[in-house]
Design a protein around this motif. Structure first.
Motif, PDB file in Angstrom:
ATOM      1  N   ASP A 130       0.833  -1.215   0.000  1.00  0.00           N
ATOM      2  CA  ASP A 130       0.000   0.000   0.000  1.00  0.00           C
ATOM      3  C   ASP A 130       0.865   1.262   0.000  1.00  0.00           C
ATOM      4  N   THR A 131       1.936   1.239   0.799  1.00  0.00           N
ATOM      5  CA  THR A 131       2.791   2.431   0.916  1.00  0.00           C
ATOM      6  C   THR A 131       3.525   2.701  -0.400  1.00  0.00           C
ATOM      7  N   VAL A 132       3.866   1.639  -1.127  1.00  0.00           N
ATOM      8  CA  VAL A 132       4.542   1.810  -2.428  1.00  0.00           C
ATOM      9  C   VAL A 132       3.596   2.530  -3.399  1.00  0.00           C
ATOM     10  N   PHE A 133       2.339   2.100  -3.411  1.00  0.00           N
ATOM     11  CA  PHE A 133       1.362   2.748  -4.297  1.00  0.00           C
ATOM     12  C   PHE A 133       1.135   4.200  -3.886  1.00  0.00           C
ATOM     13  N   ARG A 134       1.127   4.432  -2.583  1.00  0.00           N
ATOM     14  CA  ARG A 134       0.930   5.805  -2.105  1.00  0.00           C
ATOM     15  C   ARG A 134       2.090   6.697  -2.568  1.00  0.00           C
ATOM     16  N   GLY A 137       1.683   8.020  -5.954  1.00  0.00           N
ATOM     17  CA  GLY A 137       0.627   8.989  -6.237  1.00  0.00           C
ATOM     18  C   GLY A 137      -0.794   8.506  -6.049  1.00  0.00           C
ATOM     19  N   TYR A 138      -0.979   7.222  -5.724  1.00  0.00           N
ATOM     20  CA  TYR A 138      -2.345   6.724  -5.491  1.00  0.00           C
ATOM     21  C   TYR A 138      -2.791   7.193  -4.117  1.00  0.00           C
ATOM     22  N   ARG A 139      -3.980   7.791  -4.050  1.00  0.00           N
ATOM     23  CA  ARG A 139      -4.424   8.375  -2.783  1.00  0.00           C
ATOM     24  C   ARG A 139      -5.147   7.373  -1.898  1.00  0.00           C
ATOM     25  N   ARG A 140      -5.940   6.520  -2.526  1.00  0.00           N
ATOM     26  CA  ARG A 140      -6.722   5.552  -1.735  1.00  0.00           C
ATOM     27  C   ARG A 140      -5.870   4.354  -1.355  1.00  0.00           C
ATOM     28  N   GLN A 141      -6.281   3.684  -0.271  1.00  0.00           N
ATOM     29  CA  GLN A 141      -5.613   2.435   0.078  1.00  0.00           C
ATOM     30  C   GLN A 141      -5.883   1.443  -1.056  1.00  0.00           C
ATOM     31  N   MET A 142      -4.856   0.765  -1.498  1.00  0.00           N
ATOM     32  CA  MET A 142      -5.005  -0.078  -2.682  1.00  0.00           C
ATOM     33  C   MET A 142      -5.677  -1.417  -2.402  1.00  0.00           C
ATOM     34  N   VAL A 190       2.580  -8.830  -7.456  1.00  0.00           N
ATOM     35  CA  VAL A 190       2.462  -7.368  -7.490  1.00  0.00           C
ATOM     36  C   VAL A 190       3.817  -6.729  -7.205  1.00  0.00           C
ATOM     37  N   TYR A 191       4.510  -7.240  -6.207  1.00  0.00           N
ATOM     38  CA  TYR A 191       5.847  -6.721  -5.862  1.00  0.00           C
ATOM     39  C   TYR A 191       6.751  -6.755  -7.091  1.00  0.00           C
TER      40      TYR A 191
END
Length: 197
Positions: A130-134, A137-142, A190-191
Motif C-alpha cells: 500500500d505504501t509503495v502505491f501511495r 501517487g495513489y491516494r486511496r488504500q489499494m 504485485v511486488y
C-alpha cells in the motif's frame, strides 16, 4: 501532479480473472519437520509474499487470538503455516524475523502487531505494498484487488466466505488453502510487477 485513477469496482468486475496457484503448488505446514523443510525452500529466495489469517471475532471489544495461519510464498510455491504446533510456530516466527528477506503484502500493520504478540518476534523487512502505491501517487488504500487490476488488467478473485471462515480450525478446507496461499502469492506477483516499472 494528479493522482492516477483507480478502476471502479464495476470495471474490475468485467476484467478477465487473474491466474491462481492450484493446490498442487500449495504446501500446508503444520509440524516442526514440515516447517524446517519449508524454511529450507523459502530461504533460497530474497523476497516472499506475506500474509496472515485470523479467526474472525464477531463481538465488539473481543480481541483476536490470531494469527492462526501465516502464509509465505515464492513465485513457485506458497506455504501455509498453521500455528497450533509449538515447533511449527517457532520456525514461522524465525522466518518472519529473518532480516534481509523482503516480506511483501497488503495492509500488514495489524498482522505485524499480532505476530509480535503471538510469536514473540519482531517482523523484519516487511514491505506494505500500500505504501509503495501511495508513494507513486495513489491516494486511496489499494489492496490486492485494485493492485492486480492496475498492474495486470485482471480481476483478483477473493472468496468472502473463506475470508470470514474459522482459521483456527485444525483441518483447513481446500477453499481456505487456496484463499490463504493466493493472497500471499498475488502480493509477490504485485511486488515483482512494481519493481519492473
Amino acid at each position: 501532479m494528479e493522482a492516477p485513477a483507480l478502476p471502479a469496482p464495476e470495471e474490475i468486475a468485467l476484467l478477465a480473472p487473474f491466474e491462481r496457484l492450484g493446490l498442487e503448488r500449495i504446501a500446508l505446514v503444520s509440524t516442526a519437520a514440515q516447517a524446517e523443510q519449508a524454511a529450507n525452500q523459502l530461504l533460497r529466495d530474497p523476497v516472499w509474499g506475506f500474509d496472515t489469517e485470523s479467526r474472525p471475532t464477531f463481538q465488539a471489544g473481543v480481541a483476536s487470538e490470531g494469527p492462526h495461519v501465516v502464509q509465505l510464498a515464492t513465485l513457485e510455491r506458497a506455504y501455509v503455516f498453521q500455528l497450533h504446533d509449538p515447533g511449527c510456530r517457532i520456525v514461522a516466527g524465525e522466518l518472519i524475523a529473518q532480516a534481509g528477506v523482503v516480506k511483501a503484502g497488503f495492509g500488514l500493520h495489524d498482522d505485524k502487531r499480532r505476530i509480535t504478540h503471538k510469536l514473540g518476534v519482531e517482523p523484519q523487512d516487511v514491505l506494505d505494498l500500500d505504501t509503495v502505491f501511495r508513494q507513486r501517487g495513489y491516494r486511496r488504500q489499494m489492496g490486492i484487488k485494485a493492485a492486480v487490476a492496475v498492474l495486470f488488467g485482471q480481476r483478483y478473485l477473493k472468496s468472502k466466505r473463506a475470508a470470514t471462515s474459522n482459521w483456527a480450525h485444525r483441518q483447513l478446507s481446500e477453499a481456505q488453502l487456496l484463499y490463504a496461499a493466493n493472497d500471499a502469492w498475488a502480493a509477490l506477483r504485485v511486488y515483482h510487477a512494481l519493481e519492473l516499472r
